[in-house]
Design a protein around this motif. Sequence first.
Motif, PDB file in Angstrom:
ATOM      1  N   LYS A 184      43.765  33.904  31.016  1.00 36.79           N
ATOM      2  CA  LYS A 184      43.013  35.010  31.613  1.00 36.79           C
ATOM      3  C   LYS A 184      43.104  34.965  33.142  1.00 36.79           C
ATOM      4  O   LYS A 184      43.333  35.982  33.810  1.00 36.79           O
ATOM      5  CB  LYS A 184      41.546  34.904  31.160  1.00 36.79           C
ATOM      6  CG  LYS A 184      40.611  35.984  31.662  1.00 36.79           C
ATOM      7  CD  LYS A 184      40.892  37.294  30.961  1.00 36.79           C
ATOM      8  CE  LYS A 184      40.024  38.420  31.486  1.00 36.79           C
ATOM      9  NZ  LYS A 184      38.715  38.488  30.855  1.00 36.79           N
ATOM     10  N   ILE A 185      42.934  33.774  33.675  1.00 36.98           N
ATOM     11  CA  ILE A 185      42.984  33.631  35.134  1.00 36.98           C
ATOM     12  C   ILE A 185      44.357  34.053  35.661  1.00 36.98           C
ATOM     13  O   ILE A 185      44.461  34.795  36.635  1.00 36.98           O
ATOM     14  CB  ILE A 185      42.657  32.177  35.539  1.00 36.98           C
ATOM     15  CG1 ILE A 185      41.174  31.918  35.294  1.00 36.98           C
ATOM     16  CG2 ILE A 185      43.015  31.910  36.995  1.00 36.98           C
ATOM     17  CD1 ILE A 185      40.771  30.471  35.338  1.00 36.98           C
ATOM     18  N   LEU A 186      45.400  33.635  34.960  1.00 38.26           N
ATOM     19  CA  LEU A 186      46.745  33.995  35.405  1.00 38.26           C
ATOM     20  C   LEU A 186      47.024  35.480  35.222  1.00 38.26           C
ATOM     21  O   LEU A 186      47.757  36.082  36.003  1.00 38.26           O
ATOM     22  CB  LEU A 186      47.791  33.163  34.658  1.00 38.26           C
ATOM     23  CG  LEU A 186      47.912  31.731  35.143  1.00 38.26           C
ATOM     24  CD1 LEU A 186      48.887  30.956  34.275  1.00 38.26           C
ATOM     25  CD2 LEU A 186      48.365  31.688  36.602  1.00 38.26           C
ATOM     26  N   ALA A 187      46.437  36.047  34.177  1.00 37.82           N
ATOM     27  CA  ALA A 187      46.650  37.481  33.964  1.00 37.82           C
ATOM     28  C   ALA A 187      46.035  38.271  35.116  1.00 37.82           C
ATOM     29  O   ALA A 187      46.555  39.314  35.525  1.00 37.82           O
ATOM     30  CB  ALA A 187      46.033  37.906  32.631  1.00 37.82           C
ATOM     31  N   LYS A 188      44.954  37.770  35.654  1.00 39.04           N
ATOM     32  CA  LYS A 188      44.302  38.467  36.772  1.00 39.04           C
ATOM     33  C   LYS A 188      45.002  38.194  38.096  1.00 39.04           C
ATOM     34  O   LYS A 188      45.056  39.039  38.977  1.00 39.04           O
ATOM     35  CB  LYS A 188      42.837  38.017  36.886  1.00 39.04           C
ATOM     36  CG  LYS A 188      41.944  38.713  35.854  1.00 39.04           C
ATOM     37  CD  LYS A 188      40.572  38.093  35.771  1.00 39.04           C
ATOM     38  CE  LYS A 188      39.764  38.251  37.043  1.00 39.04           C
ATOM     39  NZ  LYS A 188      38.366  37.833  36.848  1.00 39.04           N
ATOM     40  N   ASP A 189      45.511  36.983  38.206  1.00 31.33           N
ATOM     41  CA  ASP A 189      46.111  36.601  39.482  1.00 31.33           C
ATOM     42  C   ASP A 189      47.224  35.576  39.256  1.00 31.33           C
ATOM     43  O   ASP A 189      46.961  34.390  39.094  1.00 31.33           O
ATOM     44  CB  ASP A 189      45.009  36.016  40.386  1.00 31.33           C
ATOM     45  CG  ASP A 189      45.546  35.658  41.766  1.00 31.33           C
ATOM     46  OD1 ASP A 189      46.774  35.742  41.977  1.00 31.33           O
ATOM     47  OD2 ASP A 189      44.726  35.297  42.624  1.00 31.33           O
ATOM     48  N   ARG A 190      48.439  36.061  39.257  1.00 35.28           N
ATOM     49  CA  ARG A 190      49.606  35.209  38.965  1.00 35.28           C
ATOM     50  C   ARG A 190      49.741  34.057  39.955  1.00 35.28           C
ATOM     51  O   ARG A 190      50.416  33.070  39.689  1.00 35.28           O
ATOM     52  CB  ARG A 190      50.889  36.021  39.087  1.00 35.28           C
ATOM     53  CG  ARG A 190      51.515  36.776  37.927  1.00 35.28           C
ATOM     54  CD  ARG A 190      51.618  36.230  36.599  1.00 35.28           C
ATOM     55  NE  ARG A 190      52.372  35.004  36.334  1.00 35.28           N
ATOM     56  CZ  ARG A 190      52.283  34.343  35.180  1.00 35.28           C
ATOM     57  NH1 ARG A 190      51.502  34.778  34.218  1.00 35.28           N
ATOM     58  NH2 ARG A 190      52.959  33.264  34.972  1.00 35.28           N
ATOM     59  N   SER A 191      49.159  34.247  41.150  1.00 34.38           N
ATOM     60  CA  SER A 191      49.405  33.247  42.180  1.00 34.38           C
ATOM     61  C   SER A 191      48.537  31.998  42.003  1.00 34.38           C
ATOM     62  O   SER A 191      48.744  30.991  42.669  1.00 34.38           O
ATOM     63  CB  SER A 191      49.163  33.850  43.562  1.00 34.38           C
ATOM     64  OG  SER A 191      47.787  34.077  43.719  1.00 34.38           O
ATOM     65  N   LYS A 192      47.578  32.081  41.120  1.00 33.92           N
ATOM     66  CA  LYS A 192      46.718  30.909  40.908  1.00 33.92           C
ATOM     67  C   LYS A 192      47.524  29.773  40.277  1.00 33.92           C
ATOM     68  O   LYS A 192      48.393  29.991  39.429  1.00 33.92           O
ATOM     69  CB  LYS A 192      45.565  31.272  39.969  1.00 33.92           C
ATOM     70  CG  LYS A 192      44.500  32.119  40.664  1.00 33.92           C
ATOM     71  CD  LYS A 192      43.554  31.246  41.464  1.00 33.92           C
ATOM     72  CE  LYS A 192      42.475  32.030  42.175  1.00 33.92           C
ATOM     73  NZ  LYS A 192      42.775  32.315  43.589  1.00 33.92           N
ATOM     74  N   LYS A 193      47.209  28.592  40.714  1.00 35.99           N
ATOM     75  CA  LYS A 193      47.904  27.430  40.132  1.00 35.99           C
ATOM     76  C   LYS A 193      47.044  26.851  39.008  1.00 35.99           C
ATOM     77  O   LYS A 193      46.010  26.251  39.253  1.00 35.99           O
ATOM     78  CB  LYS A 193      48.168  26.382  41.210  1.00 35.99           C
ATOM     79  CG  LYS A 193      49.193  26.860  42.231  1.00 35.99           C
ATOM     80  CD  LYS A 193      49.379  25.851  43.327  1.00 35.99           C
ATOM     81  CE  LYS A 193      50.520  24.897  42.984  1.00 35.99           C
ATOM     82  NZ  LYS A 193      50.778  23.966  44.105  1.00 35.99           N
TER      83      LYS A 193
END
Length: 466
Positions: A184-193
């Motif tokens: 979910k976090i990556l779907a919202k923001d690909r740049s998150k590690k």
Amino acid sequence: MNVTMAEALTNNDAKLVWKDCLNIIKSKVPFLTYNTWFLPIKPVELKNSVLKIQVPNNFFVEWIDEHYNSVINHAIKEIIGSEAQLVYIILEDKDDIVAEPERKEEKPEIKKQEPADNEEEKFADNLNPRYFFENFIKGEGNQLARAAAVAVSENLGQTSFNPLFIYGGVGLGKTHLMQAVGNKILAKDRSKKVIYLSSDIFTVEFVEAIQNNTVNDFSNFYKSMDVLIIDDIQFLIGKEKTQDLFFHIFNTLHQSGKQIILSSDKPPKDLKGLNERLISRFQWGLTTDIQPPDFETRIAILKNKSESFGIQLSGDILEYIAHNITSNIRELEGCLIKLLANSSLSSKEINLELVKKTVKEIATGRQINISIDFITKSVCEYFSVQENKVREKNRKKEVVIARQIAMYLSKVLTQSSLKTIGLHFGGRDHSTVIHAFNSVEADMQRDEKLKDMVESIKNKIEMSVS
Ligand code: ADP
Ligand code: MG
């Protein structure tokens, strides 16, 4: 539908290529398997070494990918070349059109072999795209854990749920939930590690880092994450050095407001053998458990999963399963898969009788026994040797090979003692079996071809009884 000339050609190529692949596959899998899983596949297109094949439903993709990935992969590589790739297309039931599956998880192009040219810079997050919130069924047993996971994914760094610690028995959805947060976090923001791994992999990597003198890099890598998800933290028990390093990583991340998500089979305080300072830190955030699903949740899960496999089960069948498989969601899922396999292998429709049989197999945890006789039969078929010859004192070369391999596989695939195995081969004694076992093993080390042969017989045997 109009088809252009070029399309017609690629379609034709696909057919030709697929026919050759089928010939290879046919020689490697049992007849029933071949009929059930491979004949219904339709070749659609061949373009730049990418072969598109159409399968009836999602379940097919999962089943084939899990059980026959290497067989099918091997075949297409042999026919098309080493750069060959496979793409599954799922037939849409409604209007019989060929559709590219939309969601990533429905499209397991044999990813592992693809060169990751566009992903060079990105590390592997290890997240399975199959796990997301939308396919995680809510129930009383997982309500709090789910709500916390959703909250963390929606307000990253702003909740007090740090770490988020989820514990509970096996197969209850811990891994699914943690990975859903990551996805979910990556779907919202690909740049998150974001990175997911289990604590035993963490340990293995750490040991490697020690050997390679790269502990600093290792540690800095994990300290640079925005979200660190570590599954089954109980495997850190007894690993003092890994615990120490993890402690430092934990502190760095926590101090800089980065999210940590952990799971375990027990609550932190019961993790005996884990460093006290870690246990106390695990309790800083939110600790929540997952309980086994109640009846309604089990029904909902069964409904949802069977639909995603493209099948409809009647109310009494759903209820029967939900009444009899109660403790574990992985088992519910396993039951559906087994049911589908049983029904397609025997070309029977799914009725209550078949359901009862399948549930019984699951509930008793009974593995279908592979008998020594069945192994012998399969090996003899493979080498075209008469079965009675391997039981007699026949010294012909091919008979000796068949006998030794049959003995070897009997040891590998059954729980039988050396003595029992010997008795099945004309009353030979245990030292003969040991000798056969050792020489097959040694020969396999030396001879790739023999190794492949033995592996393929073994696969055949396992597939025809599973
Ligand atoms: P655990 O990590 O607790 O052992 P998993 O997360 O691996 O369990 O879950 C086992 C299987 O059951 C997975 O395939 C998962 O997708 C499925 N599963 C677990 N809980 C749910 C749920 N609430 N809804 C749908 N599927 C679930
Ligand atoms: Mg798990």
